[in-house]
Design an enzyme around this catalytic site. Structure first.
Site, short mmCIF file in Angstrom:
data_model
loop_
_atom_site.label_atom_id
_atom_site.label_comp_id
_atom_site.label_asym_id
_atom_site.label_seq_id
_atom_site.Cartn_x
_atom_site.Cartn_y
_atom_site.Cartn_z
N LEU A 15 -10.86 -2.86 8.43
CA LEU A 15 -11.74 -3.73 7.62
C LEU A 15 -12.68 -2.93 6.72
CD1 LEU A 15 -12.56 -6.40 10.35
CD2 LEU A 15 -10.84 -6.54 8.54
N SER A 133 -1.63 -3.84 -5.17
CA SER A 133 -2.32 -3.23 -6.30
C SER A 133 -3.44 -4.13 -6.80
CB SER A 133 -1.33 -2.98 -7.45
OG SER A 133 -2.06 -2.48 -8.56
N LYS A 187 5.52 0.24 -5.68
CA LYS A 187 4.07 0.42 -5.84
C LYS A 187 3.78 1.84 -6.34
CE LYS A 187 -0.44 -0.07 -5.46
NZ LYS A 187 -1.09 1.08 -4.96
N HIS A 190 4.63 1.98 -9.95
CA HIS A 190 3.54 1.27 -10.65
C HIS A 190 2.39 2.23 -10.90
CE1 HIS A 190 -0.46 -0.50 -10.38
NE2 HIS A 190 0.00 -1.55 -11.01
N ASN A 191 1.99 2.96 -9.87
CA ASN A 191 0.87 3.90 -10.03
C ASN A 191 1.21 5.02 -11.00
OD1 ASN A 191 -0.17 2.29 -8.01
ND2 ASN A 191 -1.12 3.98 -6.93
N GLU A 194 0.88 3.77 -14.35
CA GLU A 194 -0.57 3.65 -14.61
C GLU A 194 -1.13 5.00 -15.10
OE1 GLU A 194 -2.68 1.83 -11.25
OE2 GLU A 194 -4.20 3.39 -11.48
N ARG A 292 -3.98 15.81 -15.98
CA ARG A 292 -5.13 15.72 -15.07
C ARG A 292 -5.35 17.07 -14.38
NH1 ARG A 292 -5.56 9.90 -11.94
NH2 ARG A 292 -4.74 8.60 -13.61
N1 LIG Z 1 -9.39 1.30 -2.27
C1 LIG Z 1 -8.46 0.84 -3.09
O1 LIG Z 1 -8.71 0.50 -4.27
C2 LIG Z 1 -7.05 0.68 -2.62
C3 LIG Z 1 -6.13 0.03 -3.43
C4 LIG Z 1 -4.85 -0.17 -2.95
C5 LIG Z 1 -4.51 0.29 -1.70
N2 LIG Z 1 -5.42 0.95 -0.93
C6 LIG Z 1 -5.00 1.40 0.38
O2 LIG Z 1 -5.46 0.45 1.35
C7 LIG Z 1 -5.75 1.13 2.58
C8 LIG Z 1 -7.18 0.84 2.97
O3 LIG Z 1 -8.03 1.34 1.94
P1 LIG Z 1 -9.63 1.29 2.07
O4 LIG Z 1 -10.15 1.98 0.86
O5 LIG Z 1 -10.05 -0.09 2.37
O6 LIG Z 1 -9.93 2.11 3.41
P2 LIG Z 1 -9.82 3.69 3.71
O7 LIG Z 1 -11.09 4.34 3.35
O8 LIG Z 1 -8.56 4.24 3.16
O9 LIG Z 1 -9.68 3.67 5.31
C9 LIG Z 1 -10.74 3.27 6.14
C10 LIG Z 1 -10.23 2.35 7.22
O10 LIG Z 1 -9.23 3.03 8.02
C11 LIG Z 1 -9.62 2.96 9.39
N3 LIG Z 1 -9.09 4.11 10.11
C12 LIG Z 1 -9.10 5.39 9.73
N4 LIG Z 1 -8.50 6.17 10.66
C13 LIG Z 1 -8.10 5.33 11.65
C14 LIG Z 1 -7.41 5.52 12.87
N5 LIG Z 1 -7.00 6.74 13.26
N6 LIG Z 1 -7.18 4.45 13.65
C15 LIG Z 1 -7.59 3.22 13.25
N7 LIG Z 1 -8.22 2.97 12.11
C16 LIG Z 1 -8.49 4.03 11.31
C17 LIG Z 1 -11.12 2.93 9.33
O11 LIG Z 1 -11.64 2.50 10.56
P3 LIG Z 1 -13.15 2.90 10.97
O12 LIG Z 1 -14.03 1.93 10.26
O13 LIG Z 1 -13.17 2.73 12.45
O14 LIG Z 1 -13.38 4.30 10.53
C18 LIG Z 1 -11.33 1.96 8.18
O15 LIG Z 1 -11.10 0.63 8.58
C19 LIG Z 1 -5.46 2.62 2.32
O16 LIG Z 1 -4.16 2.91 2.72
C20 LIG Z 1 -5.57 2.74 0.82
O17 LIG Z 1 -4.82 3.81 0.30
C21 LIG Z 1 -6.68 1.12 -1.36
#
Ligand SMILES: NC(=O)c1ccc[n+]([C@@H]2O[C@H](COP(=O)([O-])OP(=O)(O)OC[C@H]3O[C@@H](n4cnc5c(N)ncnc54)[C@H](OP(=O)(O)O)[C@@H]3O)[C@@H](O)[C@H]2O)c1
Length: 481
Positions: A15, A133, A187, A190-191, A194, A292
């Site tokens: 979350l 995305s 995906k 797509h990136n 981008e 980049r």
């Molecule tokens: N940010 C974006 O714009 C974006 C866009 C598309 C896709 N994504 C993808 O979506 C996913 C989530 O992205 P995010 O930015 O919301 O979060 P994030 O910073 O990538 O990950 C944080 C989350 O992962 C959990 N976590 C980390 N290590 C863990 C483990 N060993 N066991 C269980 N939970 C663990 C954390 O839990 P704790 O709170 O307990 O640390 C937290 O809920 C990623 O794969 C990311 O690449 C992100």
């Protein structure tokens, strides 16, 4: 949040910003959503801040989360990609029953998704690697969703995902992409596209600024105008926003005080690595990734500036009007090339992995929610609707005419940039790709000759079948190989 004991329809674990926004999106669409995070503080924060938005079922443990769900269970994992995803899967699998679905909405590498899908299939579970995305805003208000995995899992999951995805002309930006890792592969491409798109936009800005002598504010206006034509897209729209913004501290255009070192998270690099494996030239994406990297090589750039001096570009306001139109056309033509290459890569992967990708559908689901959403994608969908086996997007009638019409301007821009010393690797490589594709003869013939000379690698002839070798160190006669 309600206190009813009815089972939850779907669950989200992880979350942070993406997971909580996706859970809120699901709840706002009327689904009862079970939510969990490794550290319960995030779960509590979600319920406290947004619990009133819908029907959430908070869970302290994965056991609780699993127990709260209707069957077959659908659990979306939104944690950090890589080892954390494996850790969550390993903890989750023993708690599940055959037929349950585990959906990874993170940015996984498609090869990891293929591995995980195969392992969970062995256990009678469905594993769905879903590319999502649109960043945090998309997750909350409607992302573009690219789910892979089995058709059977999509029958259960599809209606839910389609309802929370972005909608364009009443069509959801979500479709079953194909088996196993197909969703995460698409995906990834797509990136990659981008990256190419942003690099081309940046080159257009650089030319208008350094050759056209235009200020960021003036260029913002140009992009605003372009956004009502063929180039209409989210990236062109936000380019106008960024260029038009002033730094409150110094009062100068913000872009002038942002350090010129572009960072990357890796999906562009993955796209190029996979393209190399598949033998698909994605030169636009590769140039964007390398541009980049180059921008970040601060010490090298400093040494080169000291050794050679910076190019002295003499901006001329007189040519600005012509330049603006030429750059618009060069941007459009280069963009067609970048997309054509990305779609080629998806087609190659589809053949390699037996995914049977519907390329037109990929264009459809990128029309909304995602970063490369653009008017242009309607044209791509139409092209593949007309001919699903199109040899290249470039040869579709619409794009062929568009590129032909832009060709003279495109060349003027490239020549002008080269003469002025303004680096436009994206424009140059796109033009070279276009010229290479349509050349009657390529110098690959000489490359083959050289390979045969030093390595006896043989060559084929234009005038008859077979493989041949010339006895270069002997009497130089030709033998069948
Ligand atoms: N940010 C974006 O714009 C974006 C866009 C598309 C896709 N994504 C993808 O979506 C996913 C989530 O992205 P995010 O930015 O919301 O979060 P994030 O910073 O990538 O990950 C944080 C989350 O992962 C959990 N976590 C980390 N290590 C863990 C483990 N060993 N066991 C269980 N939970 C663990 C954390 O839990 P704790 O709170 O307990 O640390 C937290 O809920 C990623 O794969 C990311 O690449 C992100």
């Amino acid at each position: 949040m309600t206190t009813s004991e009815a089972p939850a329809r779907i669950a989200v674990t992880g979350l942070a910003v993406m997971g909580s926004n996706l859970a809120r999106n699901l709840a706002r669409h009327g689904y009862r959503v079970a939510v969990h995070n490794r550290s319960s503080a995030r779960t509590k924060a979600l319920i406290e801040e947004h619990g009133h938005e819908g029907d959430f079922v908070p869970a302290e443990t994965l056991e609780e989360l699993v127990a709260s769900l209707q069957t077959p269970r659908q659990i979306i994992i939104m944690v950090k990609a890589g080892a954390p995803t494996d850790a969550v899967i390993d903890e989750l699998v023993p708690l599940l029953e055959p037929g349950d679905m585990v959906i990874d909405g993170g940015n996984a590498h498609y090869a990891d998704t293929r591995r995980r899908e195969a392992a969970l299939r062995e256990a009678g579970l469905h594993f769905v690697g879903a590319g999502i995305s649109g960043g945090e805003e998309g997750a909350l208000n409607g992302p573009s969703i690219m789910p892979g995995g089995s058709k059977e899992s999509y029958q259960h999951l599809g209606p839910v995902l389609e309802s929370i995805a972005a909608q364009v002309d009443g069509v959801p930006c979500c479709v079953h992409v194909g088996p196993d890792g197909a969703g995460h592969f698409v995906k990834m491409v797509h990136n990659g596209i981008e990256y190419a798109d942003m690099q081309l936009i940046a080159e257009a800005y650089d030319l208008l600024n350094r050759v056209g002598g235009m200020t960021p504010t003036q260029i913002a206006e140009v992009f605003r105008g372009w956004n009502s034509g063929d180039l209409e897209s989210y990236l062109v729209e936000i380019t106008a926003e960024v260029l038009g913004h002033f730094d409150p501290e110094t009062g100068v255009p913000l872009v002038d005080v942002i350090a010129d070192e572009a960072e990357q998270k890796g999906t562009g690099r993955w796209t190029v690595q996979e393209a190399l494996e598949l033998g698909v030239p994605v030169t636009g994406i590769a140039e964007a990734v390398f541009a980049r990297s180059l921008s970040g090589r601060v010490e090298q750039r400093k040494a080169a500036r000291e050794a050679f001096g910076s190019p002295e570009v003499l901006a001329s306001e007189r040519i600005a009007d012509q330049l603006v139109e030429d750059v618009r056309q060069a941007l459009y033509a280069s963009k067609v090339v970048a997309y054509a290459q990305g779609f080629d890569q998806m087609r190659a992967a589809s053949a390699e992995y037996g995914w049977d990708l519907d390329l037109g559908a990929m264009a459809t689901i990128w029309r909304g929610g995602c970063i490369i959403r653009a008017r242009f994608l309607d044209r791509i969908r139409e092209a593949y609707d007309k001919d699903p086996n199109l040899a290249s997007l470039l040869v579709d009638e619409y794009f062929r005419d568009a590129v032909r019409d832009a060709e003279a301007a495109w060349r003027r821009v490239v020549v002008g940039a080269v003469e002025a010393g303004v680096p436009v690797p994206g424009f140059v490589s796109a033009l070279a790709y276009y010229d290479a594709l349509r050349s009657e003869r390529l110098p690959a013939s000489l490359v083959q000759g050289l390979r045969d000379f030093f390595g006896a690698h043989t060559y084929r002839r234009t005038d008859r079948e077979g493989s041949f070798h010339t006895l270069w160190s002997g009497d130089r006669s030709q033998v069948d190989a």
